[in-house]
Design a protein around this motif. Structure first.
Motif, short mmCIF file in Angstrom:
data_model
loop_
_atom_site.label_atom_id
_atom_site.label_comp_id
_atom_site.label_asym_id
_atom_site.label_seq_id
_atom_site.Cartn_x
_atom_site.Cartn_y
_atom_site.Cartn_z
N TYR A 168 0.83 -1.19 0.00
CA TYR A 168 0.00 0.00 0.00
C TYR A 168 0.88 1.25 0.00
CZ TYR A 168 -3.68 -3.28 1.32
OH TYR A 168 -4.55 -4.33 1.34
N THR B 232 -12.31 4.73 -5.83
CA THR B 232 -12.20 3.34 -5.39
C THR B 232 -10.79 2.82 -5.62
OG1 THR B 232 -14.54 2.90 -5.85
CG2 THR B 232 -13.08 1.00 -5.74
N ASP B 233 -10.26 3.08 -6.82
CA ASP B 233 -8.90 2.61 -7.14
C ASP B 233 -7.86 3.23 -6.21
OD1 ASP B 233 -9.91 1.19 -9.36
OD2 ASP B 233 -9.77 2.96 -10.63
N ALA C 87 -8.26 4.32 -3.18
CA ALA C 87 -8.40 3.75 -1.84
C ALA C 87 -7.79 2.35 -1.79
CB ALA C 87 -9.87 3.70 -1.45
N TYR C 88 -8.01 1.55 -2.83
CA TYR C 88 -7.44 0.20 -2.85
C TYR C 88 -5.92 0.25 -2.98
CZ TYR C 88 -12.02 -2.04 -3.33
OH TYR C 88 -13.29 -2.50 -3.11
N GLY D 252 -4.74 1.83 0.58
CA GLY D 252 -5.16 1.13 1.79
C GLY D 252 -5.76 2.04 2.82
N ASN E 213 -10.42 -0.43 3.70
CA ASN E 213 -9.95 -0.95 2.42
C ASN E 213 -8.92 -2.06 2.60
OD1 ASN E 213 -11.29 0.77 0.26
ND2 ASN E 213 -10.50 2.33 1.67
N ARG E 214 -8.17 -2.02 3.69
CA ARG E 214 -7.21 -3.09 3.94
C ARG E 214 -7.92 -4.37 4.37
NH1 ARG E 214 -1.41 -0.63 5.50
NH2 ARG E 214 -1.71 1.42 4.55
N VAL F 35 -10.79 -5.22 3.11
CA VAL F 35 -11.31 -5.73 1.84
C VAL F 35 -10.19 -6.28 0.96
CG1 VAL F 35 -12.49 -5.09 -0.30
CG2 VAL F 35 -13.29 -4.18 1.89
N CYS F 36 -9.07 -5.53 0.88
CA CYS F 36 -8.01 -5.86 -0.09
C CYS F 36 -6.95 -6.81 0.45
CB CYS F 36 -7.34 -4.58 -0.56
SG CYS F 36 -8.44 -3.45 -1.43
N SER G 42 -10.68 -0.98 -11.44
CA SER G 42 -12.03 -1.48 -11.19
C SER G 42 -13.03 -1.19 -12.30
CB SER G 42 -12.56 -0.87 -9.88
OG SER G 42 -12.59 0.55 -9.96
N GLU H 238 -15.70 -4.04 -8.61
CA GLU H 238 -15.27 -3.74 -7.25
C GLU H 238 -15.05 -5.03 -6.47
OE1 GLU H 238 -16.56 -0.93 -3.49
OE2 GLU H 238 -18.07 -1.54 -4.92
#
Length: 331
Positions: A9, A42-43, A45-46, A49, A54-55, A57-58, A70, A97
């Motif tokens: 991240y 969204t991108d 944040a992914y 992190g 988001n961490r 989720v990812c 995404s 997503e």
């Protein structure tokens, strides 16, 4: 295939490019040759992190899926088993997503998710930003039940979600007041063109109170308007909705007590939980085909300029969406 990767991240500098094995579509999936993608909130944040959710989720402590991206538009090159809605050669666009992979030459997408045929007459680069912001915007509308004759204020109206919100609300017959930090110099009438009845540009020295009050719903499209600032703008029983968790996840907590405050006839906070399915994808594609919704494009970058695209989105200066053109499209 060539793909944009990150194994940790951080900022745009964590992005690398490398060749990875081509993905293979499984049952109910499509393999899409990506002609255009986007860089969106969204991108970012992914990639970073941040915020912490988001961490979860990812992946912890490092990203579980290395390929970023995404949102996409491209051409179907293969189909998995039990796919009868699409065929090789079809032009499609959508949003993936949670599984990412669109910042690459090829991406696998589920046919029952947010994917739809590109409307006739649309270029793939114009359709690429059609799903991400709009599906979050639609979730905001759905959770409030706002409709024809209602009044809505959209804060952060010039962003990807905000420009989609203005158009989707206008399509439902809602009177929209659009609030933004700044309007683009080359398109000062942008938000009016998208359907806003009133526009308030805060950089002109105006105060948010100049927007008036008595709104049925106040929608925070960027996460920069807390409930405490939005509450005076709402009518009794009016609703506040944010696309962001808020500081310390406060918007989730406020939404949890919302039914109680609503039952007491007071203003309440609601939290939009977006859903990503074929029905919504078809709805958004239909709005695009009819001309009721068209994603706004700020800038376009080449795939090799992906880090620069991320840096621009991180800056918070974008208006609408940022598109990335893949080498396939250039050819």
């Amino acid at each position: 295939m060539r793909a944009a990767l990150r194994t940790r991240y951080g900022g745009p500098d964590v992005i690398t490019f490398d060749d990875v094995p081509d993905p293979v579509p499984g049952r109910g999936e499509l393999l899409v040759d990506v002609h255009a993608t986007t860089v969106n909130r969204t991108d970012c944040a992914y990639r970073s992190g941040s915020p912490w959710i988001n961490r979860v989720v990812c992946g912890l402590p490092r990203p579980r899926i290395p390929v970023l991206g995404s949102e996409y538009a491209g051409v179907v090159t293969a189909t998995g088993a039990d796919v009868d809605r699409y065929a090789v050669g079809d032009r499609v666009f959508g949003f993936v997503e949670g599984r990412a992979g669109a910042h690459a030459d090829l991406v696998v997408v589920p046919t029952e998710g947010l994917v739809a045929p590109v409307p006739a007459g649309w270029e793939l680069t114009a359709a690429a930003p059609g799903m991400e912001g709009a599906h979050y915007a639609h979730a905001c509308l759905r959770v409030t039940g706002v409709g024809a004759g209602d009044r809505a204020l959209v804060h952060g109206a010039a962003g990807g979600i905000g420009t989609a919100l203005v158009q989707l609300l206008h399509a439902e017959g809602v009177e929209v007041t659009a609030v933004c930090d700044r309007l683009p110099l080359h398109r000062p009438d942008l938000l009016t063109e998208l359907g806003a009845a009133h526009v308030l540009e805060l950089t002109s020295g105006a105060d948010l109170r100049a927007a008036g009050g008595g709104f049925d719903v106040v929608l925070d499209a960027t996460g920069h308007l807390p409930y405490t600032a939005a509450r005076p703008l709402l009518r009794p029983r009016g609703s506040y909705v944010s696309s962001d968790l808020g500081r310390g996840g406060q918007n989730l907590l406020l939404a949890a007590v919302g039914p109680v405050t609503g039952a007491l006839g007071r203003r309440r906070a609601r939290f939009p939980l977006p859903h990503a399915d074929r029905t919504l994808a078809d709805h958004l594609a239909g709005l695009m085909a009819s001309g009721a919704y068209r994603p706004v494009i700020d800038r376009s970058y080449e795939f090799d300029e992906l880090r620069e695209a991320y840096a621009y989105v991180d800056s918070g200066r974008k208006v609408g969406n940022v598109v990335v053109v893949m080498p396939t499209a250039a050819e």
